[in-house]
Design a protein around this motif. Structure first.
Motif, PDB file in Angstrom:
ATOM      1  N   PRO A  10      12.483  29.920  11.088  1.00  0.00           N
ATOM      2  CA  PRO A  10      11.480  29.352  11.743  1.00  0.00           C
ATOM      3  C   PRO A  10      11.869  29.166  13.307  1.00  0.00           C
ATOM      4  CG  PRO A  10      12.346  27.734  10.554  1.00  0.00           C
ATOM      5  CD  PRO A  10      13.131  28.868  10.245  1.00  0.00           C
ATOM      6  N   SER A  11      10.928  29.552  14.234  1.00  0.00           N
ATOM      7  CA  SER A  11      11.106  29.279  15.548  1.00  0.00           C
ATOM      8  C   SER A  11      10.816  28.017  15.765  1.00  0.00           C
ATOM      9  CB  SER A  11       9.789  30.047  16.338  1.00  0.00           C
ATOM     10  OG  SER A  11       8.624  29.625  16.000  1.00  0.00           O
ATOM     11  N   VAL A  12      11.803  27.352  16.723  1.00  0.00           N
ATOM     12  CA  VAL A  12      11.759  26.129  17.045  1.00  0.00           C
ATOM     13  C   VAL A  12      11.355  25.783  18.560  1.00  0.00           C
ATOM     14  CG1 VAL A  12      13.438  23.938  17.220  1.00  0.00           C
ATOM     15  CG2 VAL A  12      13.639  25.750  15.727  1.00  0.00           C
ATOM     16  N   ALA A  13      10.486  25.101  18.915  1.00  0.00           N
ATOM     17  CA  ALA A  13      10.028  25.039  20.382  1.00  0.00           C
ATOM     18  C   ALA A  13      10.912  24.387  20.908  1.00  0.00           C
ATOM     19  CB  ALA A  13       8.587  24.182  20.245  1.00  0.00           C
ATOM     20  N   LYS A  14      11.045  24.685  22.385  1.00  0.00           N
ATOM     21  CA  LYS A  14      12.100  23.996  23.184  1.00  0.00           C
ATOM     22  C   LYS A  14      11.340  22.660  23.554  1.00  0.00           C
ATOM     23  CE  LYS A  14      15.049  24.691  27.222  1.00  0.00           C
ATOM     24  NZ  LYS A  14      15.540  25.574  28.320  1.00  0.00           N
ATOM     25  N   PRO A  15      12.255  21.444  23.473  1.00  0.00           N
ATOM     26  CA  PRO A  15      11.498  20.194  23.983  1.00  0.00           C
ATOM     27  C   PRO A  15      11.493  20.321  25.529  1.00  0.00           C
ATOM     28  CG  PRO A  15      13.818  19.941  23.237  1.00  0.00           C
ATOM     29  CD  PRO A  15      13.413  21.275  23.084  1.00  0.00           C
ATOM     30  N   PRO A  16      10.489  19.734  25.941  1.00  0.00           N
ATOM     31  CA  PRO A  16      10.400  19.613  27.421  1.00  0.00           C
ATOM     32  C   PRO A  16      11.387  18.833  28.129  1.00  0.00           C
ATOM     33  CG  PRO A  16       8.831  18.030  26.472  1.00  0.00           C
ATOM     34  CD  PRO A  16       9.625  18.918  25.365  1.00  0.00           C
ATOM     35  N   PRO A  17      11.679  18.992  29.280  1.00  0.00           N
ATOM     36  CA  PRO A  17      12.733  18.253  30.068  1.00  0.00           C
ATOM     37  C   PRO A  17      12.623  16.538  29.635  1.00  0.00           C
ATOM     38  CG  PRO A  17      11.858  19.845  31.510  1.00  0.00           C
ATOM     39  CD  PRO A  17      11.145  19.789  30.393  1.00  0.00           C
ATOM     40  N   PHE A  18      13.666  15.863  29.781  1.00  0.00           N
ATOM     41  CA  PHE A  18      13.617  14.477  29.781  1.00  0.00           C
ATOM     42  C   PHE A  18      13.046  14.033  31.121  1.00  0.00           C
ATOM     43  CE2 PHE A  18      15.300  10.029  30.431  1.00  0.00           C
ATOM     44  CZ  PHE A  18      14.886   9.561  29.261  1.00  0.00           C
ATOM     45  N   ASP A  19      11.844  13.058  30.976  1.00  0.00           N
ATOM     46  CA  ASP A  19      11.249  12.652  32.086  1.00  0.00           C
ATOM     47  C   ASP A  19      11.707  10.964  32.180  1.00  0.00           C
ATOM     48  OD1 ASP A  19       9.731  11.540  34.057  1.00  0.00           O
ATOM     49  OD2 ASP A  19       7.679  12.121  32.975  1.00  0.00           O
ATOM     50  N   PRO A  20      12.401  10.746  33.270  1.00  0.00           N
ATOM     51  CA  PRO A  20      12.650   9.211  33.286  1.00  0.00           C
ATOM     52  C   PRO A  20      11.429   8.354  33.450  1.00  0.00           C
ATOM     53  CG  PRO A  20      14.113  10.389  34.695  1.00  0.00           C
ATOM     54  CD  PRO A  20      12.852  11.535  34.315  1.00  0.00           C
TER      55      PRO A  20
END
Length: 404
Positions: A10-20
């Motif tokens: 299954p394709s795994v979505a890449k999480p967005p960058p960490f936003d402080p």
């Protein structure tokens, strides 16, 4: 016989960058309209409040309160969760986001909006006659009329049932006598919602400014909420017609339900003060150098920042949860106490910890931290002290009343 095919992974979505600025991704919980309202209020506060707030605070006044109130009315921020009569009919979450952004500028600005919408306008909207609603609410929603809410007295704060302000019938009129204390917007209000003891129980009265015997001297020498108008209300034989009374409620249920609505805004607003202080500390830690490097690179400073971020965003998540419950008609007063007790207490701690990161600069009005910290000392005890909210929760948990 052909070999069985291998199922594809299954394709795994890449999480967005960490936003402080949004470490938990809480913006994902908001609808596009929620974000638009939040950003509009944030921009207004940045343009109209932040460039001047340190001066207003230092002078102990809010000289442009009438102009700001009209502008807030133009934004739809006054009585915004109410419907009809010129009110915006926004969701509870949208109102909460507005409170957060206003208090990120200053608690006094959020108090102006809270008292106008969640106390004065809410009382008229929920308990007033159709004639009272039509007379007052459109002008209040537009910011043309400022309202205030008179419940607290010099000798009766946490125990409003002991109030001494009273109203007596005289023919078809009512005659009011008494004092109210620590009333936000009092000396600039066009109408005061005043709660008084009567032979029938506690009733709410609409007292127009300029009524003979009614005055609202401003309270000065404050060390908190300095950019806010705070007054005493004085009622000496104030004669009102029969239609000045709010007809739809008798007893403390009236003012307490208004306070619960206003406290909900504090749950959000306190996180605005905390966010502004945290952001100031984070930026300072990235740029302030000691021992040859930014202080944000030291473990003890990072521990402080991490702990503050935890409490800040847990508090916002709690506020959002309570807002969804309010929108669903499922929010209880005990749950509002839960939010007010936790979030204001944690907000003060975030401000104090931020001050330690800024060191001596933390006490300067060039930074917002000390201003927010001193403002929150008032927010901590108005609309229910820490002890009162603890006892509300204690009673809810045990079924035992410890108030008396």
């Amino acid at each position: 016989m052909s070999a069985p095919s291998t199922p594809s992974a299954p394709s795994v979505a890449k999480p967005p960058p960490f936003d402080p600025g949004d470490p938990l991704g809480l913006d994902d919980l908001l609808e596009p309209e929620d974000l638009a309202i939040r950003d509009t209020v944030r921009t207004w506060a940045a343009d109209r409040v932040l460039p001047h707030i340190a001066e207003w605070y230092e002078r102990g006044e809010l000289p442009v309160i009438r102009e700001l109130t009209r502008e807030l009315g133009g934004l739809g921020a006054l009585g915004m969760s109410l419907t009809g009569y010129g009110c915006a009919g926004a969701t509870a979450v949208q109102y909460g986001l507005t409170c957060l952004e206003l208090e990120a500028a200053d608690s006094g600005i959020r108090s102006l909006v809270s008292v106008q919408g969640s106390l004065a306008m809410y009382a008229i909207h929920r308990f007033g006659s159709e004639e009272q609603k039509r007379r007052w609410l459109p002008g209040m929603a537009a910011g043309e009329i400022i309202g205030c809410f008179g419940l607290t007295e010099p000798d009766h704060g946490s125990d409003p049932a002991g109030m001494r302000t009273h109203a007596k019938r005289d023919g078809t009129d009512w005659v009011l006598n008494g004092r109210k204390m620590w009333i936000t917007n009092g000396s600039v209000a066009g109408v005061a919602v005043v709660w008084a003891r009567t032979d029938e129980g506690i009733r709410g009265f609409l007292v127009p400014a300029g009524s003979p015997g009614f005055s609202a001297p401003e309270i000065t020498h404050k060390w908190s909420l300095r950019a806010s108008v705070t007054s005493e209300l004085v009622l000496d034989d104030v004669r009102l017609p029969a239609d000045a009374v709010l007809p739809e409620v008798t007893g403390l249920r009236g003012p307490l339900s208004c306070l619960s609505h206003a406290r909900y805004g504090i749950v959000w607003g306190s996180m605005g003060a905390a966010r502004a202080s945290f952001e100031a500390a984070l930026q300072y830690a990235r740029t302030r150098e000691q021992f040859g490097r930014p202080i944000g690179g030291f473990q003890l400073t990072q521990a402080k920042l991490a702990d503050m971020a935890l409490e800040l965003h847990k508090g916002i998540l709690l506020a959002h949860h309570l807002g969804r419950r309010m929108d669903a008609g499922r929010l209880r007063a005990e749950q509002v106490s839960f939010g007010k007790l936790n979030n204001v207490r944690e907000a003060i701690e975030i401000c104090r910890t931020s001050r330690t990161i800024l060191g001596a600069n933390g006490i300067s009005l060039e930074y917002p931290v000390m201003r927010h910290a001193t403002n929150l000392e008032s927010v901590l005890t108005y609309e229910g002290t820490v002890e009162m909210h603890q006892l509300v929760l204690g009673k809810a948990l045990t079924g035992l009343d410890a108030f008396r």
